[in-house]
Design an enzyme around this catalytic site. Structure first.
Site, PDB file in Angstrom:
ATOM      1  N   ASN A   9       2.630  -2.585   0.097  1.00 49.34           N
ATOM      2  CA  ASN A   9       2.636  -1.160  -0.498  1.00 49.34           C
ATOM      3  C   ASN A   9       1.349  -0.604  -0.647  1.00 49.34           C
ATOM      4  O   ASN A   9       0.334  -0.973  -1.304  1.00 49.34           O
ATOM      5  CB  ASN A   9       3.020  -1.232  -2.140  1.00 49.34           C
ATOM      6  CG  ASN A   9       3.034  -0.144  -3.049  1.00 49.34           C
ATOM      7  OD1 ASN A   9       2.862   1.199  -2.181  1.00 49.34           O
ATOM      8  ND2 ASN A   9       2.786   0.008  -4.194  1.00 49.34           N
ATOM      9  N   LYS A  11      -0.039   2.139  -1.254  1.00 47.77           N
ATOM     10  CA  LYS A  11      -0.158   3.068  -2.225  1.00 47.77           C
ATOM     11  C   LYS A  11      -0.915   4.438  -1.692  1.00 47.77           C
ATOM     12  O   LYS A  11      -0.628   4.779  -0.698  1.00 47.77           O
ATOM     13  CB  LYS A  11      -1.334   2.520  -3.266  1.00 47.77           C
ATOM     14  CG  LYS A  11      -0.564   1.363  -3.744  1.00 47.77           C
ATOM     15  CD  LYS A  11      -0.962   0.579  -4.981  1.00 47.77           C
ATOM     16  CE  LYS A  11      -0.541  -0.691  -5.503  1.00 47.77           C
ATOM     17  NZ  LYS A  11      -0.910  -1.441  -6.817  1.00 47.77           N
ATOM     18  N   HIS A  96       7.577   1.845  -9.461  1.00 50.92           N
ATOM     19  CA  HIS A  96       6.395   1.057  -9.538  1.00 50.92           C
ATOM     20  C   HIS A  96       5.849   1.432 -11.044  1.00 50.92           C
ATOM     21  O   HIS A  96       5.972   2.535 -11.197  1.00 50.92           O
ATOM     22  CB  HIS A  96       5.624   1.511  -8.242  1.00 50.92           C
ATOM     23  CG  HIS A  96       4.512   0.528  -8.184  1.00 50.92           C
ATOM     24  ND1 HIS A  96       3.231   0.623  -8.926  1.00 50.92           N
ATOM     25  CD2 HIS A  96       4.230  -0.606  -7.534  1.00 50.92           C
ATOM     26  CE1 HIS A  96       2.376  -0.079  -8.786  1.00 50.92           C
ATOM     27  NE2 HIS A  96       3.036  -0.947  -7.569  1.00 50.92           N
ATOM     28  N   GLU A  98       2.952   2.132 -11.765  1.00 48.64           N
ATOM     29  CA  GLU A  98       1.971   3.382 -11.644  1.00 48.64           C
ATOM     30  C   GLU A  98       2.844   4.629 -11.623  1.00 48.64           C
ATOM     31  O   GLU A  98       2.168   5.602 -12.288  1.00 48.64           O
ATOM     32  CB  GLU A  98       1.126   3.061 -10.348  1.00 48.64           C
ATOM     33  CG  GLU A  98       0.174   2.033 -10.305  1.00 48.64           C
ATOM     34  CD  GLU A  98      -0.202   1.503  -8.953  1.00 48.64           C
ATOM     35  OE1 GLU A  98       0.072   2.007  -8.051  1.00 48.64           O
ATOM     36  OE2 GLU A  98      -0.759   0.350  -8.823  1.00 48.64           O
ATOM     37  N   GLU A 168       6.125  -7.068 -11.165  1.00 51.74           N
ATOM     38  CA  GLU A 168       4.835  -6.826 -10.999  1.00 51.74           C
ATOM     39  C   GLU A 168       4.086  -6.737 -12.191  1.00 51.74           C
ATOM     40  O   GLU A 168       4.403  -5.707 -12.982  1.00 51.74           O
ATOM     41  CB  GLU A 168       4.607  -5.418 -10.289  1.00 51.74           C
ATOM     42  CG  GLU A 168       5.010  -5.572  -8.903  1.00 51.74           C
ATOM     43  CD  GLU A 168       4.616  -4.798  -7.798  1.00 51.74           C
ATOM     44  OE1 GLU A 168       3.917  -5.114  -6.896  1.00 51.74           O
ATOM     45  OE2 GLU A 168       4.171  -3.487  -8.058  1.00 51.74           O
ATOM     46  N   GLY A 174      -4.107  -5.028  -9.155  1.00 50.68           N
ATOM     47  CA  GLY A 174      -5.381  -4.515  -8.719  1.00 50.68           C
ATOM     48  C   GLY A 174      -6.573  -4.998  -9.563  1.00 50.68           C
ATOM     49  O   GLY A 174      -7.667  -4.362  -9.363  1.00 50.68           O
ATOM     50  N   SER A 214      -2.085  -8.660  -7.472  1.00 54.64           N
ATOM     51  CA  SER A 214      -3.266  -9.453  -6.982  1.00 54.64           C
ATOM     52  C   SER A 214      -2.825 -10.718  -5.924  1.00 54.64           C
ATOM     53  O   SER A 214      -3.377 -11.856  -5.822  1.00 54.64           O
ATOM     54  CB  SER A 214      -4.097  -9.886  -8.078  1.00 54.64           C
ATOM     55  OG  SER A 214      -4.790  -8.524  -8.618  1.00 54.64           O
TER      56      SER A 214
END
Ligand code: 13P
Length: 251
Positions: A9, A11, A96, A98, A168, A174, A214
Protein backbone atom coordinates in the site's frame (compact mmCIF):
# COMPACT_ATOMS: atom_id res chain seq x y z
CA UNK A 1 -6.53 -23.67 -0.19
CA UNK A 2 -5.87 -20.00 0.45
CA UNK A 3 -3.16 -18.05 -1.29
CA UNK A 4 -0.30 -16.21 0.36
CA UNK A 5 -0.18 -12.57 -0.71
CA UNK A 6 2.13 -9.65 -0.09
CA UNK A 7 0.51 -6.36 -1.05
CA UNK A 8 2.18 -2.95 -1.01
CA UNK A 9 0.00 0.00 0.00
CA UNK A 10 1.91 3.01 -1.26
CA UNK A 11 -0.57 5.40 0.42
CA UNK A 12 -0.03 9.05 -0.66
CA UNK A 13 3.58 8.53 -1.70
CA UNK A 14 5.53 8.82 -4.95
CA UNK A 15 4.96 11.02 -7.99
CA UNK A 16 3.89 9.30 -11.21
CA UNK A 17 7.48 8.89 -12.52
CA UNK A 18 8.62 7.62 -9.12
CA UNK A 19 5.70 5.20 -9.04
CA UNK A 20 6.52 3.86 -12.49
CA UNK A 21 10.14 3.32 -11.45
CA UNK A 22 9.07 1.53 -8.26
CA UNK A 23 6.59 -0.68 -10.15
CA UNK A 24 9.24 -1.57 -12.71
CA UNK A 25 11.72 -2.43 -9.97
CA UNK A 26 9.14 -4.69 -8.28
CA UNK A 27 8.21 -6.33 -11.60
CA UNK A 28 11.89 -6.93 -12.40
CA UNK A 29 12.41 -8.81 -9.13
CA UNK A 30 9.06 -10.61 -9.09
CA UNK A 31 10.57 -13.72 -10.68
CA UNK A 32 12.60 -14.27 -7.47
CA UNK A 33 9.35 -14.83 -5.59
CA UNK A 34 7.77 -18.32 -5.74
CA UNK A 35 4.66 -18.39 -7.95
CA UNK A 36 2.45 -19.42 -5.02
CA UNK A 37 3.03 -16.03 -3.36
CA UNK A 38 0.87 -13.34 -4.93
CA UNK A 39 2.38 -9.86 -5.24
CA UNK A 40 0.15 -6.80 -5.44
CA UNK A 41 0.94 -3.07 -5.51
CA UNK A 42 -1.55 -0.34 -4.61
CA UNK A 43 -0.39 3.03 -5.93
CA UNK A 44 -2.44 6.25 -5.79
CA UNK A 45 -5.31 6.62 -8.31
CA UNK A 46 -3.28 8.98 -10.50
CA UNK A 47 -0.69 6.27 -11.13
CA UNK A 48 -2.92 3.34 -11.99
CA UNK A 49 -2.82 3.50 -15.81
CA UNK A 50 0.91 4.08 -15.94
CA UNK A 51 1.67 1.43 -13.34
CA UNK A 52 -0.60 -1.05 -15.16
CA UNK A 53 1.58 -0.46 -18.22
CA UNK A 54 4.80 -0.84 -16.19
CA UNK A 55 3.58 -4.16 -14.75
CA UNK A 56 2.55 -5.65 -18.10
CA UNK A 57 3.92 -9.17 -18.56
CA UNK A 58 4.74 -9.49 -14.86
CA UNK A 59 2.76 -11.51 -12.29
CA UNK A 60 2.32 -8.43 -10.05
CA UNK A 61 -1.31 -7.51 -9.41
CA UNK A 62 -2.60 -3.95 -9.32
CA UNK A 63 -4.84 -2.50 -6.62
CA UNK A 64 -6.48 0.82 -5.87
CA UNK A 65 -6.51 2.17 -2.32
CA UNK A 66 -10.22 3.05 -2.25
CA UNK A 67 -13.27 3.44 -4.49
CA UNK A 68 -16.45 5.50 -4.55
CA UNK A 69 -19.68 4.29 -2.94
CA UNK A 70 -21.61 5.46 -6.02
CA UNK A 71 -21.46 4.20 -9.60
CA UNK A 72 -21.19 7.50 -11.51
CA UNK A 73 -22.38 11.07 -11.74
CA UNK A 74 -21.99 14.32 -9.83
CA UNK A 75 -19.58 13.19 -7.10
CA UNK A 76 -16.64 15.53 -7.53
CA UNK A 77 -13.30 14.02 -6.65
CA UNK A 78 -14.54 10.43 -6.45
CA UNK A 79 -13.33 7.44 -8.50
CA UNK A 80 -15.78 4.70 -9.48
CA UNK A 81 -15.21 0.96 -9.66
CA UNK A 82 -15.72 1.00 -13.45
CA UNK A 83 -13.00 3.64 -13.74
CA UNK A 84 -10.69 1.42 -11.70
CA UNK A 85 -11.41 -1.63 -13.83
CA UNK A 86 -10.74 0.41 -16.97
CA UNK A 87 -7.20 1.19 -15.75
CA UNK A 88 -6.38 -2.53 -15.55
CA UNK A 89 -6.77 -2.67 -11.79
CA UNK A 90 -7.84 -6.06 -10.29
CA UNK A 91 -8.13 -5.19 -6.59
CA UNK A 92 -9.11 -2.40 -4.30
CA UNK A 93 -8.20 -1.86 -0.66
CA UNK A 94 -11.27 -0.78 1.36
CA UNK A 95 -11.70 0.40 4.91
CA UNK A 96 -8.10 1.27 5.64
CA UNK A 97 -7.88 2.74 9.14
CA UNK A 98 -6.56 6.01 7.71
CA UNK A 99 -9.76 6.32 5.70
CA UNK A 100 -11.90 5.35 8.70
CA UNK A 101 -10.04 7.82 10.92
CA UNK A 102 -9.52 10.84 8.65
CA UNK A 103 -12.28 10.55 6.03
CA UNK A 104 -15.25 9.25 7.95
CA UNK A 105 -15.36 5.83 6.32
CA UNK A 106 -18.11 3.86 8.07
CA UNK A 107 -18.95 0.16 7.96
CA UNK A 108 -22.20 1.11 6.16
CA UNK A 109 -20.26 2.87 3.41
CA UNK A 110 -17.91 -0.08 3.20
CA UNK A 111 -20.81 -2.41 2.54
CA UNK A 112 -21.80 -0.24 -0.45
CA UNK A 113 -18.25 0.00 -1.72
CA UNK A 114 -17.67 -3.73 -1.34
CA UNK A 115 -20.90 -4.48 -3.23
CA UNK A 116 -19.89 -2.23 -6.12
CA UNK A 117 -16.31 -3.48 -6.22
CA UNK A 118 -17.30 -7.16 -6.28
CA UNK A 119 -20.02 -6.54 -8.88
CA UNK A 120 -17.42 -4.86 -11.09
CA UNK A 121 -15.14 -7.90 -10.78
CA UNK A 122 -12.60 -6.37 -8.40
CA UNK A 123 -11.16 -8.30 -5.50
CA UNK A 124 -11.51 -6.46 -2.20
CA UNK A 125 -8.81 -6.18 0.45
CA UNK A 126 -10.92 -5.23 3.48
CA UNK A 127 -8.98 -3.71 6.37
CA UNK A 128 -9.99 -4.11 10.00
CA UNK A 129 -8.14 -3.29 13.20
CA UNK A 130 -8.42 -1.71 16.63
CA UNK A 131 -6.80 1.51 17.82
CA UNK A 132 -4.53 1.84 20.85
CA UNK A 133 -7.30 2.93 23.20
CA UNK A 134 -9.41 -0.06 22.22
CA UNK A 135 -6.50 -2.46 22.68
CA UNK A 136 -5.61 -1.00 26.07
CA UNK A 137 -9.24 -1.37 27.12
CA UNK A 138 -9.08 -5.04 26.10
CA UNK A 139 -11.67 -4.52 23.36
CA UNK A 140 -9.54 -5.59 20.39
CA UNK A 141 -11.34 -8.87 19.73
CA UNK A 142 -14.76 -7.20 19.93
CA UNK A 143 -13.77 -4.33 17.65
CA UNK A 144 -12.29 -6.55 14.96
CA UNK A 145 -15.19 -9.01 15.19
CA UNK A 146 -17.72 -6.19 14.80
CA UNK A 147 -15.88 -4.57 11.85
CA UNK A 148 -15.64 -7.94 10.10
CA UNK A 149 -19.28 -8.88 10.71
CA UNK A 150 -20.70 -5.42 9.94
CA UNK A 151 -19.27 -5.53 6.44
CA UNK A 152 -18.80 -9.14 5.41
CA UNK A 153 -21.98 -10.62 6.89
CA UNK A 154 -23.82 -8.77 4.08
CA UNK A 155 -22.17 -11.03 1.51
CA UNK A 156 -22.37 -14.63 0.39
CA UNK A 157 -19.93 -17.52 0.55
CA UNK A 158 -19.42 -17.10 -3.23
CA UNK A 159 -18.56 -13.41 -2.76
CA UNK A 160 -15.92 -14.41 -0.22
CA UNK A 161 -13.84 -16.00 -2.99
CA UNK A 162 -12.97 -12.41 -3.96
CA UNK A 163 -12.41 -10.99 -0.51
CA UNK A 164 -9.11 -10.75 1.33
CA UNK A 165 -9.10 -9.50 4.92
CA UNK A 166 -6.23 -7.40 6.28
CA UNK A 167 -5.79 -7.07 10.03
CA UNK A 168 -4.02 -3.80 10.73
CA UNK A 169 -3.83 -2.74 14.37
CA UNK A 170 -3.88 1.07 14.14
CA UNK A 171 -1.24 1.42 16.87
CA UNK A 172 1.22 -0.57 14.74
CA UNK A 173 0.80 1.40 11.51
CA UNK A 174 3.76 3.57 10.62
CA UNK A 175 4.91 3.53 14.25
CA UNK A 176 7.64 0.94 14.01
CA UNK A 177 5.69 -0.91 16.71
CA UNK A 178 4.71 -4.29 15.27
CA UNK A 179 2.15 -6.52 16.88
CA UNK A 180 3.99 -9.57 18.15
CA UNK A 181 3.44 -12.68 16.08
CA UNK A 182 1.28 -14.03 18.93
CA UNK A 183 -0.84 -10.87 19.15
CA UNK A 184 -1.41 -10.92 15.41
CA UNK A 185 -2.07 -14.66 15.26
CA UNK A 186 -4.78 -14.60 17.93
CA UNK A 187 -6.68 -11.89 16.05
CA UNK A 188 -6.25 -13.65 12.71
CA UNK A 189 -7.59 -16.86 14.24
CA UNK A 190 -10.51 -14.88 15.64
CA UNK A 191 -11.28 -13.37 12.20
CA UNK A 192 -11.23 -16.85 10.69
CA UNK A 193 -13.65 -18.04 13.37
CA UNK A 194 -15.97 -15.12 12.62
CA UNK A 195 -15.90 -16.06 8.92
CA UNK A 196 -16.49 -19.75 9.70
CA UNK A 197 -19.54 -18.89 11.82
CA UNK A 198 -21.27 -17.29 8.84
CA UNK A 199 -19.81 -18.96 5.75
CA UNK A 200 -18.61 -22.34 7.03
CA UNK A 201 -15.14 -23.67 7.75
CA UNK A 202 -14.16 -24.24 4.09
CA UNK A 203 -14.72 -20.61 3.13
CA UNK A 204 -12.94 -19.47 6.30
CA UNK A 205 -9.99 -21.75 5.52
CA UNK A 206 -9.86 -20.48 1.93
CA UNK A 207 -9.82 -16.78 2.88
CA UNK A 208 -6.48 -15.03 2.81
CA UNK A 209 -5.93 -12.92 5.95
CA UNK A 210 -3.04 -10.45 5.78
CA UNK A 211 -1.24 -8.68 8.61
CA UNK A 212 -0.34 -4.99 8.28
CA UNK A 213 1.50 -2.62 10.62
CA UNK A 214 5.25 -2.01 10.54
CA UNK A 215 5.82 -5.30 8.73
CA UNK A 216 9.35 -5.34 7.32
CA UNK A 217 12.05 -7.77 6.17
CA UNK A 218 13.28 -8.24 9.76
CA UNK A 219 9.95 -9.37 11.22
CA UNK A 220 8.00 -10.81 8.25
CA UNK A 221 9.29 -14.37 8.72
CA UNK A 222 8.06 -14.67 12.27
CA UNK A 223 4.67 -13.20 11.39
CA UNK A 224 4.18 -15.32 8.26
CA UNK A 225 5.12 -18.48 10.17
CA UNK A 226 1.87 -18.20 12.14
CA UNK A 227 -0.82 -20.61 10.95
CA UNK A 228 -3.48 -17.94 10.29
CA UNK A 229 -1.24 -15.19 8.86
CA UNK A 230 -1.25 -15.52 5.08
CA UNK A 231 0.93 -12.57 4.14
CA UNK A 232 1.13 -8.85 4.62
CA UNK A 233 -0.27 -5.48 3.67
CA UNK A 234 2.87 -3.42 3.67
CA UNK A 235 3.12 0.38 3.96
CA UNK A 236 6.52 2.01 4.40
CA UNK A 237 8.58 -1.04 3.44
CA UNK A 238 6.67 -1.36 0.14
CA UNK A 239 8.26 1.87 -1.08
CA UNK A 240 11.57 0.09 -1.54
CA UNK A 241 11.44 -2.72 -4.10
CA UNK A 242 14.21 -4.68 -2.37
CA UNK A 243 12.46 -4.62 1.02
CA UNK A 244 9.12 -5.46 -0.53
CA UNK A 245 10.55 -8.47 -2.36
CA UNK A 246 12.48 -9.52 0.75
CA UNK A 247 9.19 -9.59 2.67
CA UNK A 248 7.61 -11.71 -0.07
CA UNK A 249 10.51 -14.17 0.32
CA UNK A 250 9.74 -14.59 4.02
CA UNK A 251 7.28 -17.51 3.85
P1 13P B 1 3.28 0.50 7.65
O1 13P B 1 3.81 -0.79 7.07
O2 13P B 1 3.96 1.71 7.12
O3 13P B 1 3.17 0.44 9.14
O4 13P B 1 1.76 0.61 7.09
C1 13P B 1 0.91 -0.46 7.19
C2 13P B 1 -0.33 -0.15 6.44
O5 13P B 1 -1.11 0.69 6.85
C3 13P B 1 -0.57 -0.85 5.18
O6 13P B 1 -1.85 -0.61 4.69
Amino acid sequence: MRKNIVAGNWKMNTTVPEGIALAKAVAAKAAEVPAEVGLVVAPPFTHLCAVAEALKGSPVGLSAQNCADKTKGAYTGEVSVDMLVSTGCQYTILGHSERRQYYGETDEKLVEKTKLALAAGLKVILCVGENLEEREAGKHFDVVKAQTENVLYNFTAEDMANVIVAYEPVWAIGTGKTATAEQAEEIHACIRKVLAAKFGQTVADDTTILYGGSCKPSNAKELFAQPDIDGGLIGGAALKADDFIQIALSF
